[in-house]
Scaffold this motif. Structure first.
Motif, PDB file in Angstrom:
ATOM      1  N   ALA A   1       8.414  -2.706 -27.072  1.00  0.00           N
ATOM      2  CA  ALA A   1       8.265  -1.506 -27.899  1.00  0.00           C
ATOM      3  C   ALA A   1       9.424  -0.530 -27.726  1.00  0.00           C
ATOM      4  O   ALA A   1       9.605   0.371 -28.551  1.00  0.00           O
ATOM      5  CB  ALA A   1       6.946  -0.803 -27.557  1.00  0.00           C
ATOM      6  N   THR A   2      10.219  -0.690 -26.676  1.00  0.00           N
ATOM      7  CA  THR A   2      11.379   0.186 -26.475  1.00  0.00           C
ATOM      8  C   THR A   2      12.518  -0.293 -27.366  1.00  0.00           C
ATOM      9  O   THR A   2      13.028  -1.395 -27.182  1.00  0.00           O
ATOM     10  CB  THR A   2      11.830   0.167 -25.006  1.00  0.00           C
ATOM     11  N   PRO A   3      12.934   0.505 -28.347  1.00  0.00           N
ATOM     12  CA  PRO A   3      13.899   0.012 -29.336  1.00  0.00           C
ATOM     13  C   PRO A   3      15.306  -0.192 -28.789  1.00  0.00           C
ATOM     14  O   PRO A   3      16.014  -1.098 -29.218  1.00  0.00           O
ATOM     15  CB  PRO A   3      13.889   1.097 -30.421  1.00  0.00           C
ATOM     16  N   ASP A   4      15.738   0.638 -27.844  1.00  0.00           N
ATOM     17  CA  ASP A   4      17.094   0.550 -27.328  1.00  0.00           C
ATOM     18  C   ASP A   4      17.167  -0.553 -26.269  1.00  0.00           C
ATOM     19  O   ASP A   4      16.444  -0.519 -25.260  1.00  0.00           O
ATOM     20  CB  ASP A   4      17.522   1.887 -26.727  1.00  0.00           C
ATOM     21  N   TYR A   5      18.071  -1.516 -26.466  1.00  0.00           N
ATOM     22  CA  TYR A   5      18.143  -2.670 -25.565  1.00  0.00           C
ATOM     23  C   TYR A   5      18.480  -2.244 -24.150  1.00  0.00           C
ATOM     24  O   TYR A   5      17.837  -2.688 -23.184  1.00  0.00           O
ATOM     25  CB  TYR A   5      19.189  -3.659 -26.085  1.00  0.00           C
TER      26      TYR A   5
ATOM     27  N   GLN B   1      18.067   0.623 -22.639  1.00  0.00           N
ATOM     28  CA  GLN B   1      16.952   1.350 -22.034  1.00  0.00           C
ATOM     29  C   GLN B   1      15.825   0.396 -21.665  1.00  0.00           C
ATOM     30  O   GLN B   1      15.178   0.546 -20.621  1.00  0.00           O
ATOM     31  CB  GLN B   1      16.434   2.425 -22.996  1.00  0.00           C
ATOM     32  N   ARG B   2      15.603  -0.596 -22.531  1.00  0.00           N
ATOM     33  CA  ARG B   2      14.563  -1.593 -22.258  1.00  0.00           C
ATOM     34  C   ARG B   2      14.858  -2.346 -20.967  1.00  0.00           C
ATOM     35  O   ARG B   2      13.972  -2.568 -20.146  1.00  0.00           O
ATOM     36  CB  ARG B   2      14.464  -2.557 -23.441  1.00  0.00           C
ATOM     37  N   VAL B   3      16.137  -2.707 -20.768  1.00  0.00           N
ATOM     38  CA  VAL B   3      16.531  -3.421 -19.550  1.00  0.00           C
ATOM     39  C   VAL B   3      16.448  -2.500 -18.336  1.00  0.00           C
ATOM     40  O   VAL B   3      15.971  -2.906 -17.264  1.00  0.00           O
ATOM     41  CB  VAL B   3      17.943  -4.001 -19.706  1.00  0.00           C
ATOM     42  N   ASP B   4      16.889  -1.248 -18.474  1.00  0.00           N
ATOM     43  CA  ASP B   4      16.818  -0.303 -17.351  1.00  0.00           C
ATOM     44  C   ASP B   4      15.382  -0.095 -16.896  1.00  0.00           C
ATOM     45  O   ASP B   4      15.084  -0.086 -15.692  1.00  0.00           O
ATOM     46  CB  ASP B   4      17.437   1.039 -17.746  1.00  0.00           C
ATOM     47  N   ASP B   5      14.485   0.093 -17.850  1.00  0.00           N
ATOM     48  CA  ASP B   5      13.075   0.283 -17.506  1.00  0.00           C
ATOM     49  C   ASP B   5      12.507  -0.953 -16.813  1.00  0.00           C
ATOM     50  O   ASP B   5      11.709  -0.852 -15.876  1.00  0.00           O
ATOM     51  CB  ASP B   5      12.253   0.583 -18.770  1.00  0.00           C
ATOM     52  N   TRP B   6      12.927  -2.109 -17.283  1.00  0.00           N
ATOM     53  CA  TRP B   6      12.472  -3.371 -16.687  1.00  0.00           C
ATOM     54  C   TRP B   6      12.951  -3.494 -15.248  1.00  0.00           C
ATOM     55  O   TRP B   6      12.193  -3.873 -14.349  1.00  0.00           O
ATOM     56  CB  TRP B   6      12.992  -4.521 -17.545  1.00  0.00           C
ATOM     57  N   HIS B   7      14.209  -3.149 -15.011  1.00  0.00           N
ATOM     58  CA  HIS B   7      14.749  -3.211 -13.649  1.00  0.00           C
ATOM     59  C   HIS B   7      14.023  -2.233 -12.724  1.00  0.00           C
ATOM     60  O   HIS B   7      13.759  -2.554 -11.549  1.00  0.00           O
ATOM     61  CB  HIS B   7      16.246  -2.919 -13.658  1.00  0.00           C
ATOM     62  N   ASP B   8      13.696  -1.051 -13.231  1.00  0.00           N
ATOM     63  CA  ASP B   8      12.915  -0.102 -12.437  1.00  0.00           C
ATOM     64  C   ASP B   8      11.572  -0.707 -12.041  1.00  0.00           C
ATOM     65  O   ASP B   8      11.116  -0.560 -10.899  1.00  0.00           O
ATOM     66  CB  ASP B   8      12.681   1.188 -13.229  1.00  0.00           C
ATOM     67  N   ALA B   9      10.943  -1.382 -12.994  1.00  0.00           N
ATOM     68  CA  ALA B   9       9.624  -1.976 -12.732  1.00  0.00           C
ATOM     69  C   ALA B   9       9.722  -3.114 -11.714  1.00  0.00           C
ATOM     70  O   ALA B   9       8.834  -3.280 -10.865  1.00  0.00           O
ATOM     71  CB  ALA B   9       9.011  -2.479 -14.042  1.00  0.00           C
ATOM     72  N   ILE B  10      10.792  -3.885 -11.776  1.00  0.00           N
ATOM     73  CA  ILE B  10      10.965  -4.976 -10.812  1.00  0.00           C
ATOM     74  C   ILE B  10      11.185  -4.417  -9.414  1.00  0.00           C
ATOM     75  O   ILE B  10      10.604  -4.909  -8.435  1.00  0.00           O
ATOM     76  CB  ILE B  10      12.129  -5.892 -11.226  1.00  0.00           C
ATOM     77  N   ALA B  11      12.029  -3.397  -9.295  1.00  0.00           N
ATOM     78  CA  ALA B  11      12.247  -2.778  -7.983  1.00  0.00           C
ATOM     79  C   ALA B  11      10.936  -2.261  -7.404  1.00  0.00           C
ATOM     80  O   ALA B  11      10.669  -2.410  -6.200  1.00  0.00           O
ATOM     81  CB  ALA B  11      13.276  -1.655  -8.102  1.00  0.00           C
TER      82      ALA B  11
END
Length: 249
Positions: A73-77, A79-89
């Motif tokens: 749902a996050t349109p900016d690629y 930002q989508r990857v940054d948020d994903w990396h935060d969640a993995i950490a």
């Protein structure tokens, strides 16, 4: 955790593990092991097998965690990857909380931590920041050229490593006649005029399900798509890489 050891484990064959990696894993306290869902259970099982076969006095403890998924749902690629990396950490830290005595912790990284892998970027998010040690591994690029028994570059010539997204959106990179394509969702080469281009393709390199195809792009491109689709249907996932080379101009 005082030290995070990122261990490149190659592309599927347990024999890709280097002597340096074996020695490092013999001394860590814990391995963080990601689970990527039932369709990719074989990838987690391979990591478990590597841990079980290590020459250690005692079995290597493993802390498994569910790998978060990117939010579509996050349109900016970016930002989508940054948020994903935060969640993995955050998932790493949650898994480590159950093992407070583990000081030296390892992550088994598919391929090598330096090439189209974000483990190092995720490690930068950890607070407090541990010491990070990297054990290099065999890359998919090396496994591909070995499987086809070809040199990567022409004599004294450069090459470009890029992604399927960039090849599809921007075409053939300028200034080179050899292009290696990774992270392709499937058939990005179809954006190119195929005449005069040769392709060396490989999927699931190092695994029992390994498949390779080589030939003129115009002739074998459709067959690669069929083989790729069959692999995905059979095992639920596919990881592939290919080298494109055009006649020098």
């Amino acid at each position: 955790m005082s030290e995070l050891v990122l261990v490149g484990i190659g592309t599927g064959d347990p024999q890709h593990l280097t002597l340096q990696a074996v020695r490092a894993l013999a001394t860590v306290d814990l391995v963080l092991l990601p689970r990527k869902g039932e369709d990719k259970a074989a990838l987690a099982e391979l990591r478990r097998a590597i841990c079980a076969e290590l020459p250690r006095a005692t079995p290597l403890p493993v802390a498994e965690f569910d790998l978060p998924e990117r939010d579509p749902a996050t349109p900016d690629y970016r930002q989508r990857v940054d948020d994903w990396h935060d969640a993995i950490a955050a998932a790493w830290l949650q898994a480590l909380a159950a093992h407070p005595a583990a000081r030296r912790v390892a992550l088994l990284v598919w391929g090598d931590p330096s090439l189209y892998d974000s483990t190092l970027r995720i490690a930068d998010r950890l607070r407090p920041a541990p010491q990070v040690t990297v054990i290099p591994g065999i890359t998919a690029l090396q496994a591909l050229t070995a499987a086809h028994a070809i040199p990567l570059n022409g004599i004294g010539e450069p090459f470009t490593v890029t992604t399927g997204r960039r090849l599809r959106d921007h075409g053939w990179p300028p200034g080179v006649d050899t292009v290696v394509v990774m992270l392709d969702a499937g058939g990005a080469w179809q954006a190119l005029a195929p005449e005069g281009i040769e392709i060396w393709w490989g999927a699931c390199l190092g695994l029992p399900s390994q498949q390779t195809v080589h030939g003129p792009l115009a002739e074998v491109g459709p067959r690669i798509l069929d083989v790729r689709a069959a692999l995905r249907a059979r095992q639920g996932w596919v990881m592939d890489i290919y080298l494109l080379r055009r006649a020098a101009r």
